[in-house]
Structures are given as structure tokens and as C-alpha cells.
Design a protein around this motif. Structure first.
Motif, PDB file in Angstrom:
ATOM      1  N   LEU A  68       0.832  -1.206   0.000  1.00  0.00           N
ATOM      2  CA  LEU A  68       0.000   0.000   0.000  1.00  0.00           C
ATOM      3  C   LEU A  68       0.869   1.259   0.000  1.00  0.00           C
ATOM      4  CD1 LEU A  68      -2.871  -1.087   2.402  1.00  0.00           C
ATOM      5  CD2 LEU A  68      -2.910  -0.954  -0.084  1.00  0.00           C
ATOM      6  N   ASP A  69       1.985   1.226   0.730  1.00  0.00           N
ATOM      7  CA  ASP A  69       2.907   2.365   0.708  1.00  0.00           C
ATOM      8  C   ASP A  69       3.467   2.584  -0.694  1.00  0.00           C
ATOM      9  OD1 ASP A  69       2.526   2.861   3.375  1.00  0.00           O
ATOM     10  OD2 ASP A  69       4.391   1.892   4.031  1.00  0.00           O
ATOM     11  N   GLU A  70       3.782   1.482  -1.376  1.00  0.00           N
ATOM     12  CA  GLU A  70       4.297   1.576  -2.747  1.00  0.00           C
ATOM     13  C   GLU A  70       3.236   2.159  -3.677  1.00  0.00           C
ATOM     14  OE1 GLU A  70       7.048   1.321  -5.841  1.00  0.00           O
ATOM     15  OE2 GLU A  70       7.303   1.214  -3.670  1.00  0.00           O
ATOM     16  N   GLU A  71       1.991   1.756  -3.499  1.00  0.00           N
ATOM     17  CA  GLU A  71       0.900   2.287  -4.323  1.00  0.00           C
ATOM     18  C   GLU A  71       0.708   3.779  -4.065  1.00  0.00           C
ATOM     19  OE1 GLU A  71      -1.792   2.078  -7.374  1.00  0.00           O
ATOM     20  OE2 GLU A  71      -0.434   0.510  -6.692  1.00  0.00           O
ATOM     21  N   LEU A  72       0.808   4.197  -2.811  1.00  0.00           N
ATOM     22  CA  LEU A  72       0.705   5.623  -2.488  1.00  0.00           C
ATOM     23  C   LEU A  72       1.846   6.404  -3.141  1.00  0.00           C
ATOM     24  CD1 LEU A  72      -0.305   5.402   1.272  1.00  0.00           C
ATOM     25  CD2 LEU A  72      -1.705   6.319  -0.595  1.00  0.00           C
ATOM     26  N   GLY A  94       2.582   9.974  -9.935  1.00  0.00           N
ATOM     27  CA  GLY A  94       1.681  10.258 -11.049  1.00  0.00           C
ATOM     28  C   GLY A  94       1.048  11.625 -10.937  1.00  0.00           C
ATOM     29  N   ASP A  95       0.693  12.015  -9.709  1.00  0.00           N
ATOM     30  CA  ASP A  95       0.105  13.344  -9.496  1.00  0.00           C
ATOM     31  C   ASP A  95       1.112  14.447  -9.815  1.00  0.00           C
ATOM     32  OD1 ASP A  95      -2.232  12.140  -8.736  1.00  0.00           O
ATOM     33  OD2 ASP A  95      -1.912  12.415  -6.578  1.00  0.00           O
ATOM     34  N   LYS A 138       2.694  18.491 -16.304  1.00  0.00           N
ATOM     35  CA  LYS A 138       2.092  18.587 -17.648  1.00  0.00           C
ATOM     36  C   LYS A 138       1.087  19.719 -17.710  1.00  0.00           C
ATOM     37  CE  LYS A 138       2.789  13.796 -18.990  1.00  0.00           C
ATOM     38  NZ  LYS A 138       2.165  12.524 -19.304  1.00  0.00           N
ATOM     39  N   ALA A 139       0.364  19.940 -16.627  1.00  0.00           N
ATOM     40  CA  ALA A 139      -0.634  21.015 -16.611  1.00  0.00           C
ATOM     41  C   ALA A 139       0.009  22.382 -16.632  1.00  0.00           C
ATOM     42  CB  ALA A 139      -1.520  20.863 -15.363  1.00  0.00           C
ATOM     43  N   GLU A 140       1.211  22.495 -16.047  1.00  0.00           N
ATOM     44  CA  GLU A 140       1.907  23.782 -16.029  1.00  0.00           C
ATOM     45  C   GLU A 140       2.444  24.182 -17.399  1.00  0.00           C
ATOM     46  OE1 GLU A 140       4.919  23.385 -13.085  1.00  0.00           O
ATOM     47  OE2 GLU A 140       3.510  23.406 -11.412  1.00  0.00           O
ATOM     48  N   THR A 141       2.758  23.199 -18.227  1.00  0.00           N
ATOM     49  CA  THR A 141       3.334  23.520 -19.556  1.00  0.00           C
ATOM     50  C   THR A 141       2.288  23.790 -20.591  1.00  0.00           C
ATOM     51  OG1 THR A 141       3.465  21.166 -20.110  1.00  0.00           O
ATOM     52  CG2 THR A 141       5.414  22.217 -19.142  1.00  0.00           C
TER      53      THR A 141
END
Length: 126
Positions: free
Chosen positions: A106-110, A116-117, A123-126
Motif C-alpha cells: 500500500l505504501d508503494e501504491e501511495l 503520477g500526481d 504537464k498542466a503547467e506547460t
């Protein structure tokens, strides 16, 4: 008389054998399709983490009894289950190891989600 009986038995066995093989092939195809669908549902990094740690995300959530990836809830349940399964209080080392592996998964998934976030933000900034 016996010749006809033997032919009937032989033909019957062939029919049953062919039907069994057809059913077996269909079952293998369905199993392969289900495995492919499971593989596509997980993100590549998440699937790799499942292989490395040896436990799926769903299994880890079931072990720690969490439905969402909430770090506080994960830690709270981990602490409780780790203490309860401590060998000094009559617990099981096997179950304690499962709890540790589930927390690692679960720590790895977090960590994967946080990464990813960050990528989405860049990507949103560019």
C-alpha cells in the motif's frame, strides 16, 4: 453382438473425449481473457509493484481492512494488526509478515500515485 457393443463403447468414449477437450479449451481461453483483463486494469507501475512485493493491491487492502488509500487509516490498521499478531502476545509470525507485506504494498501504491500526481501537475503547467 460383442463387436457392436465394443463399437458403441468406442464411439461413446470418442464423443465424450471430444466434448471434454472442447470444454477444456474454452476454460483455458476464458481464464486467459480474465488474466488479460486484470493486467489491463492495473497501471504498469502498479502491476510491477504487485509482482515485486508478491501481493496485489486488492489483497493488501483486504489484509489491512482498508477500502481507500488513506495513509492515516492504513497506518492505524497496520499498527493494530502488527501488535495483535506479535509473537510475544501469542500471535503468529506468518500473519505479522502478511501485515508487513500488505503495508509495504500500500505504501508503494501511495508512492506511485504521488509520482503520477506530480507528473500530471508538471504537464498542466506547460
Amino acid at each position: 453382438q460383442a463387436k457392436y457393443l465394443a463399437q458403441i463403447i468406442l464411439v461413446g468414449a470418442q464423443v465424450v473425449g471430444r466434448a471434454f477437450m472442447r470444454a477444456l479449451r474454452q476454460e483455458f481461453a476464458a481464464s486467459r481473457a480474465a488474466a488479460d483483463a486484470r493486467g489491463r486494469s492495473e497501471r504498469p507501475q502498479s502491476a510491477a509493484a504487485s509482482r515485486i512485493i508478491g501481493i496485489s493491491l486488492q489483497e493488501a487492502q483486504q489484509i489491512l481492512n482498508v477500502s481507500t488509500l488513506n495513509p492515516e487509516e492504513i497506518q492505524k490498521n497496520y499498527d493494530h494488526l502488527f501488535k495483535v499478531n506479535d509473537k510475544s502476545v501469542g500471535g503468529s509470525f506468518y500473519l505479522q509478515s502478511k501485515v508487513v507485506r500488505a503495508k509495504e504494498r500500500l505504501d508503494e501504491e501511495l508512492r506511485i500515485q504521488a509520482k503520477g500526481d506530480k507528473e500530471k501537475d508538471r504537464k498542466a503547467e506547460t
